[in-house]
Design an enzyme around this catalytic site. Structure first.
Site, short mmCIF file in Angstrom:
data_model
loop_
_atom_site.label_atom_id
_atom_site.label_comp_id
_atom_site.label_asym_id
_atom_site.label_seq_id
_atom_site.Cartn_x
_atom_site.Cartn_y
_atom_site.Cartn_z
N LYS A 55 0.90 -1.25 -0.05
CA LYS A 55 -0.02 -0.16 -0.04
C LYS A 55 0.79 1.11 -0.14
CE LYS A 55 -3.78 -2.43 2.30
NZ LYS A 55 -4.42 -2.50 3.52
N GLY A 71 -0.65 0.79 5.96
CA GLY A 71 -0.98 -0.20 7.43
C GLY A 71 -1.89 -1.18 6.81
N ASP A 72 -1.98 -2.38 7.41
CA ASP A 72 -3.01 -3.37 7.51
C ASP A 72 -3.02 -4.19 8.78
OD1 ASP A 72 -4.01 -6.20 6.32
OD2 ASP A 72 -4.44 -4.78 4.97
N SER A 73 -4.18 -4.55 8.83
CA SER A 73 -4.24 -5.37 10.22
C SER A 73 -5.09 -6.81 10.10
CB SER A 73 -5.29 -4.67 11.23
OG SER A 73 -4.61 -3.54 11.69
N GLY A 108 0.51 -4.42 10.70
CA GLY A 108 1.64 -4.37 9.78
C GLY A 108 1.70 -2.76 9.52
#
Length: 197
Positions: A55, A71-73, A108
């Site tokens: 991203k 970001g990623d979760s 992340g």
């Protein structure tokens, strides 16, 4: 120099705004399923950070000289990563699996400035309440958890159903301020450089 958020997540935006930053919003559109498929069998932290990095890298060329945050979760339960449930039915099923249990929310982060980047996962332990069927169904039908990793929020209705967390609360909401602060320091910057008046 500005902070650019490569996300349309209202939670990530809320965290930055509450921390005094008004970021530029530039959502990145990446094929998350394809990235996850390429990383089949990889460590969960690596999968989540690679999504965040994809991203950030997708929009960083359009923002030279700015700090870009991707970001990623995802929730790790029984060794399986779980993303957003998207539907009330999937949310109910998830909650029936996770209620009364402990799982790990992995967020992340990829923070980029020019060619420099910091990629880091933040892992927080979540102790889910033994929520009733009626509450699970009402929560799912509220729509709130449908676009949330792990089918829950910490900061709104979902707060009723989280008994405890161990780790960084901002990371659970979607963006770890400690991770971002450390990245800024590594770039020779301060968090306060980005505070609005």
């Amino acid at each position: 120099m500005q902070i650019v958020l490569a996300s349309q997540s209202p939670s990530r935006l809320m965290i930055l705004r509450q921390a005094g930053v008004e970021p530029v919003i530039h959502p990145a559109h990446v094929d998350e399923d394809a990235i996850i498929a390429q990383l089949d069998g990889a460590d969960p932290d690596e999968i989540v950070t690679r999504l965040a990095l994809a991203k950030a890298q997708a929009i960083a060329p359009e923002h030279p000289g700015d700090v870009v945050i991707g970001g990623d979760s995802m929730l790790l339960l029984d060794g399986q990563l779980q993303g957003k449930p998207h539907t009330p039915e999937a949310t109910i099923e998830r909650w029936r699996q996770q209620r009364g249990r402990t799982a790990h929310l992995i967020t992340g982060h990829a923070i980029c400035l020019g060619e420099r980047r910091v990629v880091e996962a933040s892992r927080t332990t979540i102790h889910f309440a033994d929520a009733s069927d009626a509450d699970i169904e009402a929560y799912a039908r509220s729509g709130e958890p449908l676009q949330c990793a792990g089918a829950f929020t910490l900061e709104a209705l979902g707060g009723w159903f989280i008994d405890a967390i161990e780790g960084d609360p901002s990371s659970v909401i979607g963006l770890s301020l400690p991770v971002v602060r450390r990245a800024l320091y590594s770039f020779g910057l301060n968090a306060s450089d980005f505070w609005t008046e």
